[in-house]
Design a protein around this motif. Structure first.
Motif, PDB file in Angstrom:
ATOM      1  N   GLY A  46      -1.212 -10.280   4.045  1.00  0.00           N
ATOM      2  CA  GLY A  46      -1.924 -11.506   4.211  1.00  0.00           C
ATOM      3  C   GLY A  46      -0.994 -12.596   4.080  1.00  0.00           C
ATOM      4  N   PRO A  47      -1.397 -13.997   4.053  1.00  0.00           N
ATOM      5  CA  PRO A  47      -0.550 -14.815   3.499  1.00  0.00           C
ATOM      6  C   PRO A  47      -0.113 -15.037   2.380  1.00  0.00           C
ATOM      7  CG  PRO A  47      -2.947 -15.802   3.568  1.00  0.00           C
ATOM      8  CD  PRO A  47      -3.172 -14.247   3.872  1.00  0.00           C
ATOM      9  N   ASP A  48      -0.491 -14.170   1.353  1.00  0.00           N
ATOM     10  CA  ASP A  48       0.097 -14.359   0.020  1.00  0.00           C
ATOM     11  C   ASP A  48       0.306 -12.799  -0.503  1.00  0.00           C
ATOM     12  OD1 ASP A  48      -0.466 -13.766  -3.258  1.00  0.00           O
ATOM     13  OD2 ASP A  48       0.342 -15.899  -2.705  1.00  0.00           O
ATOM     14  N   ARG A  49       1.202 -12.540  -1.310  1.00  0.00           N
ATOM     15  CA  ARG A  49       1.627 -11.273  -1.686  1.00  0.00           C
ATOM     16  C   ARG A  49       0.577 -10.385  -2.195  1.00  0.00           C
ATOM     17  NH1 ARG A  49       7.272 -11.308  -4.926  1.00  0.00           N
ATOM     18  NH2 ARG A  49       7.025  -9.027  -4.704  1.00  0.00           N
ATOM     19  N   ASP A  50      -0.429 -11.023  -2.696  1.00  0.00           N
ATOM     20  CA  ASP A  50      -1.616 -10.243  -3.243  1.00  0.00           C
ATOM     21  C   ASP A  50      -2.645 -10.176  -2.382  1.00  0.00           C
ATOM     22  OD1 ASP A  50      -2.925  -8.980  -5.667  1.00  0.00           O
ATOM     23  OD2 ASP A  50      -3.943 -10.661  -6.049  1.00  0.00           O
ATOM     24  N   HIS A  51      -2.495 -10.509  -1.025  1.00  0.00           N
ATOM     25  CA  HIS A  51      -3.622 -10.440  -0.064  1.00  0.00           C
ATOM     26  C   HIS A  51      -3.097  -9.570   0.971  1.00  0.00           C
ATOM     27  CE1 HIS A  51      -4.270 -15.029  -0.957  1.00  0.00           C
ATOM     28  NE2 HIS A  51      -4.748 -14.413  -2.141  1.00  0.00           N
ATOM     29  N   VAL A  52      -4.438  -8.994   1.244  1.00  0.00           N
ATOM     30  CA  VAL A  52      -4.204  -7.864   2.593  1.00  0.00           C
ATOM     31  C   VAL A  52      -5.387  -8.199   3.745  1.00  0.00           C
ATOM     32  CG1 VAL A  52      -3.129  -6.080   1.384  1.00  0.00           C
ATOM     33  CG2 VAL A  52      -5.655  -6.114   1.371  1.00  0.00           C
ATOM     34  N   LEU A  53      -5.095  -8.203   4.837  1.00  0.00           N
ATOM     35  CA  LEU A  53      -5.843  -8.542   5.892  1.00  0.00           C
ATOM     36  C   LEU A  53      -6.426  -7.075   6.696  1.00  0.00           C
ATOM     37  CD1 LEU A  53      -7.276 -10.945   7.409  1.00  0.00           C
ATOM     38  CD2 LEU A  53      -5.038 -10.801   8.900  1.00  0.00           C
TER      39      LEU A  53
ATOM     40  N   PRO B 151      -5.101  -5.156  15.669  1.00  0.00           N
ATOM     41  CA  PRO B 151      -4.821  -5.476  14.317  1.00  0.00           C
ATOM     42  C   PRO B 151      -4.777  -7.175  14.208  1.00  0.00           C
ATOM     43  CG  PRO B 151      -3.807  -3.434  14.548  1.00  0.00           C
ATOM     44  CD  PRO B 151      -4.194  -4.053  15.888  1.00  0.00           C
ATOM     45  N   VAL B 152      -5.591  -7.957  13.419  1.00  0.00           N
ATOM     46  CA  VAL B 152      -5.641  -9.232  13.163  1.00  0.00           C
ATOM     47  C   VAL B 152      -4.196  -9.376  12.255  1.00  0.00           C
ATOM     48  CG1 VAL B 152      -6.690 -11.220  12.071  1.00  0.00           C
ATOM     49  CG2 VAL B 152      -8.072  -9.622  13.589  1.00  0.00           C
ATOM     50  N   VAL B 153      -3.586 -10.560  12.587  1.00  0.00           N
ATOM     51  CA  VAL B 153      -2.453 -10.752  11.955  1.00  0.00           C
ATOM     52  C   VAL B 153      -2.152 -12.193  11.397  1.00  0.00           C
ATOM     53  CG1 VAL B 153      -0.890  -8.943  12.964  1.00  0.00           C
ATOM     54  CG2 VAL B 153      -0.923 -11.286  13.675  1.00  0.00           C
ATOM     55  N   CYS B 154      -1.450 -12.370  10.342  1.00  0.00           N
ATOM     56  CA  CYS B 154      -1.188 -13.689   9.892  1.00  0.00           C
ATOM     57  C   CYS B 154       0.069 -14.428  10.253  1.00  0.00           C
ATOM     58  CB  CYS B 154      -1.381 -13.724   8.149  1.00  0.00           C
ATOM     59  SG  CYS B 154      -0.959 -15.316   7.431  1.00  0.00           S
TER      60      CYS B 154
ATOM     61  N   HIS C 280       0.161 -19.960   8.311  1.00  0.00           N
ATOM     62  CA  HIS C 280      -0.789 -19.587   7.533  1.00  0.00           C
ATOM     63  C   HIS C 280      -2.454 -19.608   8.551  1.00  0.00           C
ATOM     64  CE1 HIS C 280       0.825 -20.028   3.208  1.00  0.00           C
ATOM     65  NE2 HIS C 280       1.526 -19.282   4.024  1.00  0.00           N
ATOM     66  N   GLU C 281      -2.040 -19.246   9.659  1.00  0.00           N
ATOM     67  CA  GLU C 281      -3.151 -19.109  10.644  1.00  0.00           C
ATOM     68  C   GLU C 281      -3.528 -17.721  10.885  1.00  0.00           C
ATOM     69  OE1 GLU C 281      -3.114 -23.139  13.646  1.00  0.00           O
ATOM     70  OE2 GLU C 281      -1.769 -21.697  13.915  1.00  0.00           O
ATOM     71  N   TYR C 282      -4.594 -17.552  11.476  1.00  0.00           N
ATOM     72  CA  TYR C 282      -4.568 -15.795  11.779  1.00  0.00           C
ATOM     73  C   TYR C 282      -4.993 -15.763  13.232  1.00  0.00           C
ATOM     74  CZ  TYR C 282      -6.067 -15.867   6.720  1.00  0.00           C
ATOM     75  OH  TYR C 282      -5.819 -16.170   5.540  1.00  0.00           O
TER      76      TYR C 282
END
Length: 697
Positions: free
Chosen positions: A31-38, A71-74, A79-81
């Protein structure tokens, strides 16, 4: 040395999960942050998760009848999807967007296989025909023609890298029994094709790759229970159209007569890989498990059995494994350290890794678990004899403090976590042993987490160590909802009279509850481990004044300051509503009413201030209070409406909220006038004096 650490559930995958992943998981992307997953499911939904809190931060779905096909990516730069549905329809949106029908849309001329998003390199789009475009080039002319390169070959896997600040794309294809590899270098705008050397009766199951020093190392998990390596240099001067890449055996997935039938794998570092699959032993039923192998010394380092089964997919991100286990998505942390022969057989004595035994006399601890915790699962047979001794607690704590002073050691936090775990193991083995002061010191001075010492709070609950539980709730970011609920239940069940004898941190309540401190020496009974049965470790004793804690409407605080401080720690603890709500439904009705009364008291207290914030150090916020009120009502509303003592409370809460709604409604009516007044004030000369009368309609 490699080891598997603690695990937790990120989310459910079934229809009742509440996060939209009903169709199974298609992919997991950063995700956009190291603690985020998409997460992308196999239907029409993408969900952004915060891993440490196990909370969904956003969820987006395409319309019924449409399917997300890759797969959806960031986009890490904007910081868009980015998503593709129905093979050709491109969608781009921001975190604030809700309806995907209203976001950017572009229909392309060819089917998309995958989008790879690179930090500092932007998204790269790979089409099913082998054509490649950067997203920027594609958006300049979405209807541009995309070349078909691979004709009747089928893409099976792809990956992208950054090398010398330029993107490099690699993908594999299959045609009949042949496997090909394509490497696209964007800087040179050239494409190289290779054919992989194959062995009869074996097929590639999974690929992964990494790039270093202008050489791509392609790893292939084969159906003959082996992992092979192919080297692809990026510097190619030859004009040969198709080269054959020789393969070399990297690892044989067999140990002690057992064979691992792998389904997917990932590279952890230059000497370790993780393989997910089924471990088959002659005469026994195969078991699905996650394993870590040392490729340098050809050894199995550790494994974890997965009895509920998996989908065969494995992802690795920020030192964490992600895989489905039963009907949930599991997160499993791991650590890899210096690769040496000693580490491979579980006897690491390397100066590059923390050798705890050089600082701590493990015989003093008297618990063989302390030694085993630093060894891999394969070295269990090397477990030393337990040599229990009745050593002084002071000597033990002094030796551990020497260890804690070595803060420059690599992986220091993990080492301290192992020390705490070992101490807790001894507490379990010897109920009289409980180094409360030392545990408090470690938790207060070190940035630990629940996952580093998972049994600490469990033992603290058994010992009714309320101060330690309070500190853990305030400092640990990853406490499971089950433990949070257990703490809440204990806090509510203990009487205020008993709590007055306990030393707690009252900073969160001291400014809105009237508390009087009397300097009084407290004599405590010292037991073997230095822990007082009365839990009185300080010369300060907190007393409640005779003056009740009364609000402006005459409602007094339903709990004493000690219990209020403990409940405030609960309010600060991170949680996922999906996982906490089932536990809250088991809270006894009388305790639920008491907690709701305290939350109502806090809510009214917040509303007395124009800033809607409570005074003091780290008091609960109005959002935290409201969230917990909603949680309690969701869990117990049908019971509360039947309880006589709860009816009056619900009526007060309803009247207070209704009054606030009316108040804010009136404020909204004059919002336009206030903005106009502000605009007029800005237009005036500040050095002139005037008196004006403004009529608010």
């Amino acid at each position: 040395m490699a080891a598997l650490c603690e695990s937790f559930t990120l989310c459910g995958l079934g229809p009742s999960s509440g996060v939209g992943l009903e169709g199974g998981l298609l992919a997991l992307e950063p995700g956009p942050d190291r603690d985020h997953v998409l997460l992308t499911d196999r239907g029409r939904t993408a969900t952004l998760f915060k891993v440490s809190d196990q909370k969904p931060l956003g969820c987006w779905s395409v319309k019924h009848g449409q399917i997300i096909t890759c797969p959806v990516v960031c986009n890490f730069e904007t910081h868009e999807y980015i998503a593709v549905h129905d093979d050709k329809v491109l969608r781009i949106w921001k975190n604030t967007d809700v309806n995907l029908d209203k976001v950017f849309k572009a229909t392309l001329t060819a089917d998309v296989y995958r989008i790879h998003s690179l930090p500092k390199g932007g998204p790269v789009v790979l089409f099913k025909g082998g054509g490649v475009r950067t997203l920027d080039v594609l958006l300049e002319a979405p209807q541009q023609e995309i070349e078909n390169i691979i004709s009747d070959e089928v893409i099976k896997w792809s990956e992208a890298f950054m090398e010398r600040q330029q993107p490099v794309l690699i993908f594999t294809t299959e045609k009949d029994e042949d496997v090909f590899v394509y490497v696209q270098k964007f800087k040179m705008n050239n494409l190289h094709k290779y054919k992989l050397e194959q062995q009869a009766l074996s097929k590639p199951l999974s690929f992964t790759a990494y790039i270093k020093n202008q050489i791509i190392t392609l790893l292939c998990l084969s159906s003959n229970d082996s992992v092979y390596k192919f080297l692809i240099p990026l510097q190619q001067n030859t004009e040969e159209e198709e080269q054959i890449l020789p393969r070399s055996l990297l690892l044989n997935l067999s140990v002690s007569g057992s064979v691992l039938k792998g389904t997917s794998f990932v590279v952890l570092d230059k000497d370790h890989i993780a393989v997910l699959g089924s471990l088959a032993t002659a005469g026994e039923e195969s078991k699905e498990c996650l394993t870590i192998w040392n490729t340098k010394f050809q050894t199995l380092q550790t494994s974890k059995e997965l009895p509920l089964g998996t989908s065969g997919q494995l992802w690795c991100y920020e030192k964490k494994f992600f895989f489905t286990h039963g009907k949930v998505l599991t997160v499993l942390m791991y650590k890899c350290e210096t690769s040496s022969l000693a580490a491979a057989v579980g006897k690491l004595k390397d100066s590059q890794t923390p050798d705890v035994s050089s600082f701590v006399n493990w015989n003093t601890l008297g618990d063989e678990e302390l030694v085993v915790s630093f060894q891999s699962q394969q070295s269990v047979a090397l477990k030393p004899e337990s040599r229990m001794t009745d050593a002084s607690t002071t000597v033990l704590e002094n030796e551990l403090r020497q260890l804690m002073s070595k803060g420059q050691m690599p992986d220091f936090q993990a080492t301290i976590g192992c020390v705490v775990t070992a101490l807790i193991n001894r507490c379990k083995a010897n109920p009289k042993y409980y180094p409360r002061n030392f545990l408090l010191q470690i938790v207060q001075t070190r940035d630990l987490s629940y996952s580093l010492c998972p049994d600490l709070m469990v033992v603290a609950l058994e010992k009714k160590d309320l101060h330690l539980l309070q500190i853990c709730l305030q400092r640990f970011p990853d406490i499971p909802e089950e433990i949070t609920y257990a703490c809440l239940k204990v806090f509510l069940s203990i009487s205020d009279a008993y709590l007055q004898r306990i030393d707690l941190n009252l900073e969160s309540v001291i400014c809105y509850l009237d508390i009087e401190f009397n300097n009084k020496e407290v004599k405590t009974e010292i037991v073997e481990n230095g822990f007082s049965t009365e839990l009185e470790q300080d010369i300060w004793e907190t007393k409640i004044t005779k003056k009740p804690h009364v609000m402006s409407d005459g409602e007094s605080c339903p709990v004493g300051p000690q219990k209020a401080a403990l409940l405030n720690a609960i309010l600060h603890s991170a949680y996922s509503e999906t996982f906490l709500l089932p536990h809250l439904k088991n809270l006894p009705a009388q305790q639920a009413v008491l907690f709701l009364r305290y939350l109502y008291y806090l809510y009214v207290k917040c509303s007395e201030k124009i800033t809607t914030t409570l005074p003091g150090t780290h008091p609960p916020t109005v959002n935290q209070i409201m969230d917990w009120i909603c949680l309690l009502l969701d869990a117990h509303f049908s019971v509360m409406v039947m309880l006589p003592e709860a009816k009056e409370l619900l009526s007060k809460l309803h009247k207070f909220v209704r009054a606030q709604v009316r108040f804010y409604s009136e404020l909204n009516k004059i919002e336009g006038s206030l903005r106009e007044l502000q605009r007029l004030n800005h237009q005036k000369d500040p050095h002139t004096y005037s008196i004006e009368v403004l009529e608010l309609i």
